[in-house]
Design an enzyme around this catalytic site. Structure first.
Site, short mmCIF file in Angstrom:
data_model
loop_
_atom_site.label_atom_id
_atom_site.label_comp_id
_atom_site.label_asym_id
_atom_site.label_seq_id
_atom_site.Cartn_x
_atom_site.Cartn_y
_atom_site.Cartn_z
N HIS A 429 40.05 35.55 44.05
CA HIS A 429 39.79 36.93 43.62
C HIS A 429 39.30 37.80 44.77
O HIS A 429 38.88 37.32 45.83
CB HIS A 429 38.79 36.96 42.46
CG HIS A 429 37.41 36.46 42.80
ND1 HIS A 429 36.43 37.28 43.34
CD2 HIS A 429 36.83 35.24 42.68
CE1 HIS A 429 35.32 36.59 43.52
NE2 HIS A 429 35.54 35.34 43.13
N CYS A 448 34.33 29.83 43.12
CA CYS A 448 35.65 30.46 43.23
C CYS A 448 35.92 30.88 44.68
O CYS A 448 35.02 30.92 45.52
CB CYS A 448 35.74 31.66 42.30
SG CYS A 448 35.90 31.22 40.57
#
Length: 537
Positions: A429, A448
């Site tokens: 992301h 992440c």
């Protein structure tokens, strides 16, 4: 550190003698009918303890695949493979040719020969498994390595081997990837380097920079020459040539490229070659764990390199810096492979429960208006009035609410996320925290993978399905609405961890063992019998 030295002179003669001994012994198996019956009975009894071996030999009426003049090529090919097992970074003692010879010489009866027939098949299967998909089980080494090793059927392997050219079959067992070939070439070269004294003396500690002179500069110069980063020179001054050599070294080790030898660069310079060789051997084991097609187009995220890349037909076509999980038990990024199916433009951030209860609940208990950028919602998705809730009554076990950050430029996920749905809730992301991408070590996230150039990454993915990917993406972004964009062709994603890897031209790259995983893998390999070798010749 134990260094095992293997001189090469005379190896050819020993190998030839071994093959001759194998051939002579197996000729005796073609004796009388009674001996054949005894041989087959021994095979049946010895194979009965292993379902795959039993099924294989039962289908052959318990005839051998190693015995007889007609199988000499198969025996010789196996002995040759065992002889070179150490070249692959395997535990050579598992496949000791001398032990094979001793067993052959000791097996004087059909019964002993039948048992040895089965034992050789067992050793073949062990070698095939080790060289093809690795000696270790990843999840037993580190709980964050979720690598599904592509183990082959033992029965299918034996059946295919019995029908194939033995030498060609054995050559095809190791990974056929260019990376494995280059790693093996580097391993053999480093073993020769070790036999010739390694890289020489280390460089005395302390900062070194352009303009310095003296014995420490000479030590640096000699080290860089030995490592292949500097052409031979007699200079005793930290001149432009040494500065450029230090920059090349820094680039090859993932360091900030400033041409100055500070503490970080000095530590990497003085890392012994034995340690680098261990990293190469671990990388070969890791390459065996992923010995399957990776996808003509795939995303390759090397956690230790802090990069995410798109690979098309083995060629890197896109690369961006990344930030990975912090080196804490509940925040490290795991290793696994999955398939990216879609991206979300203008994403909401649905806060993981672990973050809610560990980080945000304590803040809310001190101040109910804390983390005001987040919405608190009940089980039906309805927004909760913070002023009407006594957060002090809750703990990590009974907190009944969820938390969400609506789409915005300040959203923790930035303006786009890339989804490959998985049980670990890991994805790639954007991020508003751009300053972290300038750091040398970029381990800061909750697990992440944050991307420095997420828009360009999106354009590269969308280029396969829209004529003008930038215009399409920006138009979607300008709506401000949370929008899912499916990929017409899903893309495999591999989150890997390599402290040693190669460039397409064969040059080595080394990275820090940020999570300590490769050290644990090396220790497990060493316990299994793998050793650092110094090979002369």
């Amino acid at each position: 550190m134990r260094v095992v030295r293997f001189p090469t002179p005379g190896m050819g003669f020993q190998f030839a003698a071994l093959c001759a001994a194998v051939a002579m012994w197996f000729l005796s198996v073609s004796g009388a009918v009674a001996q054949v019956t005894e041989f087959r009975q021994a095979v049946a009894q010895a194979a009965a303890r292993d379902d795959d071996l039993a099924a294989f030999y039962r289908a052959r009426d318990f005839q051998g695949i190693w015995s007889g003049r007609e199988n000499s090529a198969r025996r010789n090919a196996l002995v040759a493979a065992f002889t070179s097992a150490g070249d692959h970074g395997l535990a050579a003692d598992r496949y000791d040719p001398d032990a094979v010879m001793a067993n052959l010489q000791a097996a004087a009866t059909p019964d002993a020969q039948g048992r040895l027939e089965v034992e050789m098949s067992r050793q073949f299967l062990q070698y095939a498994r080790d060289v093809q998909t690795g000696m270790l089980t990843p999840s037993q080494i580190d709980r964050n390595i979720h690598r599904q090793v592509p183990l082959r059927s033992r029965l299918g392997t034996l059946q295919a081997f019995a029908k194939s050219s033995p030498a060609a079959f054995l050559r095809a067992l190791p990974p056929q990837s260019p990376e494995y070939t280059r790693l093996m070439r580097e391993k053999l070269a480093m073993e020769r380097r070790l036999a010739n004294g390694g890289w020489g003396p280390t460089v005395p500690a302390g900062k070194l920079q352009a303009g310095d002179t003296g014995a420490r500069v000479v030590a640096l110069r000699n080290r860089l020459i030995a490592m292949g980063f500097l052409e031979r020179t007699n200079t005793q001054t930290y001149d432009q040539a040494i500065t450029q050599a230090v920059q090349r070294f820094q680039q090859a080790h993932g360091l900030s490229i400033d041409g100055t030898v500070g503490p970080g660069t000095m530590a990497e310079l003085n890392t012994p070659p034995e340690r680098r060789l261990q990293s190469v051997i671990v990388a070969m084991e890791r390459e065996r764990w992923i010995n399957r097609p990776r996808g003509q187009r795939h995303v390759w995220v090397n956690l230790t390199d802090f990069t995410a890349k798109i690979i098309d037909n083995d060629v890197e076509t896109f690369s961006t810096r990344s930030v990975i999980g912090a080196n804490k038990d509940d925040r490290v990024s795991p290793e696994f492979s999955d398939v990216m199916e879609f991206m979300v433009v203008n994403p909401s951030w649905y806060v993981p429960r672990s973050i809610i209860t560990k980080e945000y609940l304590p803040q809310l208990q001190r101040n109910p208006n804390a983390v005001g950028q987040l919405e608190i919602t009940d089980s039906r998705g309805r927004k909760v009035n913070r002023g009407a809730v006594d957060f002090a009554q809750f703990n990590a076990a009974n907190f009944p609410y969820s938390m969400r950050q609506p789409p915005s430029r300040g959203n923790a996920l930035g303006l786009v996320k890339f989804m490959f749905p998985n049980r670990y809730n890991i994805y790639l992301h954007d991020t508003p925290a751009k300053s972290l991408f300038g750091r040398e070590v970029r381990a800061f996230s909750h697990g992440c993978i944050r991307l420095n150039d997420p828009f360009d990454f999106a354009y590269a993915l969308l280029a396969k399905q829209v004529g003008n990917p930038e215009e399409f993406f920006q138009a979607t972004l300008r709506t401000g609405r949370e929008t899912r964009v499916d990929l017409d062709q899903p893309v495999p994603v591999h989150l890997v961890y390599r402290t040693a890897f190669t460039q397409a031209d064969g040059r080595m790259q080394y990275r820090r063992d940020v999570y300590g995983r490769d050290a644990r893998i090396w220790n497990a390999l060493a316990r299994a019998g793998v050793a650092v070798r110094a090979v002369s010749g």
